[in-house]
Design a protein around this motif. Structure first.
Motif, PDB file in Angstrom:
ATOM      1  N   GLY A 105      41.121  68.270  51.535  1.00  0.00           N
ATOM      2  CA  GLY A 105      41.934  67.437  52.034  1.00  0.00           C
ATOM      3  C   GLY A 105      43.112  67.437  50.677  1.00  0.00           C
ATOM      4  N   ASP A 106      43.867  65.964  50.731  1.00  0.00           N
ATOM      5  CA  ASP A 106      44.646  65.630  49.627  1.00  0.00           C
ATOM      6  C   ASP A 106      44.551  64.320  49.065  1.00  0.00           C
ATOM      7  OD1 ASP A 106      46.392  68.600  50.329  1.00  0.00           O
ATOM      8  OD2 ASP A 106      47.038  66.874  52.069  1.00  0.00           O
ATOM      9  N   LEU A 107      44.713  65.060  47.756  1.00  0.00           N
ATOM     10  CA  LEU A 107      44.395  62.952  46.297  1.00  0.00           C
ATOM     11  C   LEU A 107      46.310  62.634  46.532  1.00  0.00           C
ATOM     12  CD1 LEU A 107      40.988  64.184  45.312  1.00  0.00           C
ATOM     13  CD2 LEU A 107      41.598  62.878  47.408  1.00  0.00           C
ATOM     14  N   THR A 108      46.342  61.940  45.711  1.00  0.00           N
ATOM     15  CA  THR A 108      47.454  61.595  45.378  1.00  0.00           C
ATOM     16  C   THR A 108      47.107  60.534  44.179  1.00  0.00           C
ATOM     17  OG1 THR A 108      49.095  60.895  47.751  1.00  0.00           O
ATOM     18  CG2 THR A 108      49.646  60.733  45.297  1.00  0.00           C
ATOM     19  N   ILE A 109      47.772  60.728  42.991  1.00  0.00           N
ATOM     20  CA  ILE A 109      47.330  60.307  41.361  1.00  0.00           C
ATOM     21  C   ILE A 109      48.798  59.682  41.477  1.00  0.00           C
ATOM     22  CG2 ILE A 109      46.417  60.815  39.536  1.00  0.00           C
ATOM     23  CD1 ILE A 109      44.691  63.095  40.475  1.00  0.00           C
ATOM     24  N   GLU A 110      48.784  58.565  40.257  1.00  0.00           N
ATOM     25  CA  GLU A 110      49.784  57.920  39.808  1.00  0.00           C
ATOM     26  C   GLU A 110      49.897  58.983  38.286  1.00  0.00           C
ATOM     27  OE1 GLU A 110      52.099  56.798  41.397  1.00  0.00           O
ATOM     28  OE2 GLU A 110      51.457  55.555  42.781  1.00  0.00           O
ATOM     29  N   MET A 163      23.659  59.846  33.562  1.00  0.00           N
ATOM     30  CA  MET A 163      24.787  60.217  33.953  1.00  0.00           C
ATOM     31  C   MET A 163      26.604  60.586  34.357  1.00  0.00           C
ATOM     32  SD  MET A 163      24.029  61.343  38.204  1.00  0.00           S
ATOM     33  CE  MET A 163      22.515  61.284  38.507  1.00  0.00           C
ATOM     34  N   ILE A 164      26.568  61.110  33.745  1.00  0.00           N
ATOM     35  CA  ILE A 164      28.992  61.275  33.805  1.00  0.00           C
ATOM     36  C   ILE A 164      29.376  61.951  34.522  1.00  0.00           C
ATOM     37  CG2 ILE A 164      30.858  61.707  32.623  1.00  0.00           C
ATOM     38  CD1 ILE A 164      28.228  62.439  30.115  1.00  0.00           C
ATOM     39  N   GLN A 165      30.205  60.611  35.554  1.00  0.00           N
ATOM     40  CA  GLN A 165      30.913  61.086  36.640  1.00  0.00           C
ATOM     41  C   GLN A 165      32.758  60.590  36.539  1.00  0.00           C
ATOM     42  OE1 GLN A 165      29.209  57.930  39.705  1.00  0.00           O
ATOM     43  NE2 GLN A 165      27.937  59.437  40.607  1.00  0.00           N
ATOM     44  N   VAL A 166      33.395  61.072  37.536  1.00  0.00           N
ATOM     45  CA  VAL A 166      34.373  61.419  37.549  1.00  0.00           C
ATOM     46  C   VAL A 166      35.636  61.248  38.947  1.00  0.00           C
ATOM     47  CG1 VAL A 166      36.795  61.701  36.675  1.00  0.00           C
ATOM     48  CG2 VAL A 166      35.216  62.255  34.946  1.00  0.00           C
ATOM     49  N   ARG A 167      36.057  60.033  39.371  1.00  0.00           N
ATOM     50  CA  ARG A 167      36.529  59.627  40.157  1.00  0.00           C
ATOM     51  C   ARG A 167      37.865  59.956  39.972  1.00  0.00           C
ATOM     52  NH1 ARG A 167      35.201  54.879  45.086  1.00  0.00           N
ATOM     53  NH2 ARG A 167      33.044  55.964  44.403  1.00  0.00           N
ATOM     54  N   VAL A 168      38.709  60.808  40.921  1.00  0.00           N
ATOM     55  CA  VAL A 168      39.725  61.162  41.154  1.00  0.00           C
ATOM     56  C   VAL A 168      40.081  60.866  42.482  1.00  0.00           C
ATOM     57  CG1 VAL A 168      41.350  63.988  40.623  1.00  0.00           C
ATOM     58  CG2 VAL A 168      39.582  63.323  39.578  1.00  0.00           C
ATOM     59  N   GLY A 169      41.299  60.373  42.295  1.00  0.00           N
ATOM     60  CA  GLY A 169      41.872  59.980  43.409  1.00  0.00           C
ATOM     61  C   GLY A 169      41.182  57.857  43.709  1.00  0.00           C
ATOM     62  N   SER A 170      41.817  57.812  45.098  1.00  0.00           N
ATOM     63  CA  SER A 170      41.851  56.089  45.407  1.00  0.00           C
ATOM     64  C   SER A 170      40.126  55.630  45.769  1.00  0.00           C
ATOM     65  CB  SER A 170      42.432  56.472  46.445  1.00  0.00           C
ATOM     66  OG  SER A 170      42.147  56.579  47.441  1.00  0.00           O
ATOM     67  N   ASN A 171      40.241  54.104  46.020  1.00  0.00           N
ATOM     68  CA  ASN A 171      39.073  54.072  46.066  1.00  0.00           C
ATOM     69  C   ASN A 171      37.900  54.597  47.677  1.00  0.00           C
ATOM     70  OD1 ASN A 171      38.281  52.353  44.067  1.00  0.00           O
ATOM     71  ND2 ASN A 171      39.947  50.567  45.185  1.00  0.00           N
ATOM     72  N   GLN A 172      38.797  55.322  48.170  1.00  0.00           N
ATOM     73  CA  GLN A 172      38.869  55.427  49.462  1.00  0.00           C
ATOM     74  C   GLN A 172      38.313  57.228  49.665  1.00  0.00           C
ATOM     75  OE1 GLN A 172      41.522  52.757  49.040  1.00  0.00           O
ATOM     76  NE2 GLN A 172      40.392  52.020  50.100  1.00  0.00           N
TER      77      GLN A 172
END
Length: 138
Positions: free
Chosen positions: A114-119, A1-10
């Motif tokens: 919801g809003d997410l911030t990415i570097e 299973m392939i997963q991608v996480r976009v955002g922070s740990n929380q």
């Protein structure tokens, strides 16, 4: 299973590909996790392009990591997932909307946003590469 996480740990959007066979996924599970909020929807692929446009959407941000004007938007085929991206204060800001429509009388379903911030440096580059792998299945 392939997963991608976009955002922070929380606070994150997690995309998980079905793993029933080799090659591009037939569907993706999109899960939005924020402080006090958890929502998920299943996305069907576009019959002709799969999820290639999602990879292209994130690649644009990787290419323009120093910034761009306005808002860029990606939306899934059935409009269950929408991502609006902007470059603000040296960061990539994502507004993620998940929604489920219900055809029942008097019940329009639900929407979670919801809003997410990415570097824009290493974190964005990793996300771009991970999403390419996710949508190609290899």
């Amino acid at each position: 299973m392939i997963q991608v996480r976009v955002g922070s740990n929380q606070d994150f959007l997690r995309l998980t590909a079905d793993s029933t066979e080799d090659g591009p996924p037939r569907c993706l599970l999109a899960e939005l996790q924020l402080d006090g909020l958890s929502a998920s929807v299943l996305l069907a692929q576009h019959y002709a392009t799969g999820f290639a446009d999602l990879a292209e959407f994130f690649q644009e941000h990787g290419d323009d990591w120093r910034g761009w004007d306005g808002v860029r938007t990606w939306e899934s085929l059935e409009k269950e997932l929408r991502i609006d991206a902007s470059h603000q204060s040296g960061h990539v800001q994502l507004r993620v909307t998940l929604q489920r429509f219900r055809p029942d009388w008097g019940n329009d379903g639900w929407t979670a946003t919801g809003d997410l911030t990415i570097e824009p440096g290493e974190q964005l580059s990793r996300i771009v590469q991970d999403i390419k792998v996710l949508v190609t299945g290899s």
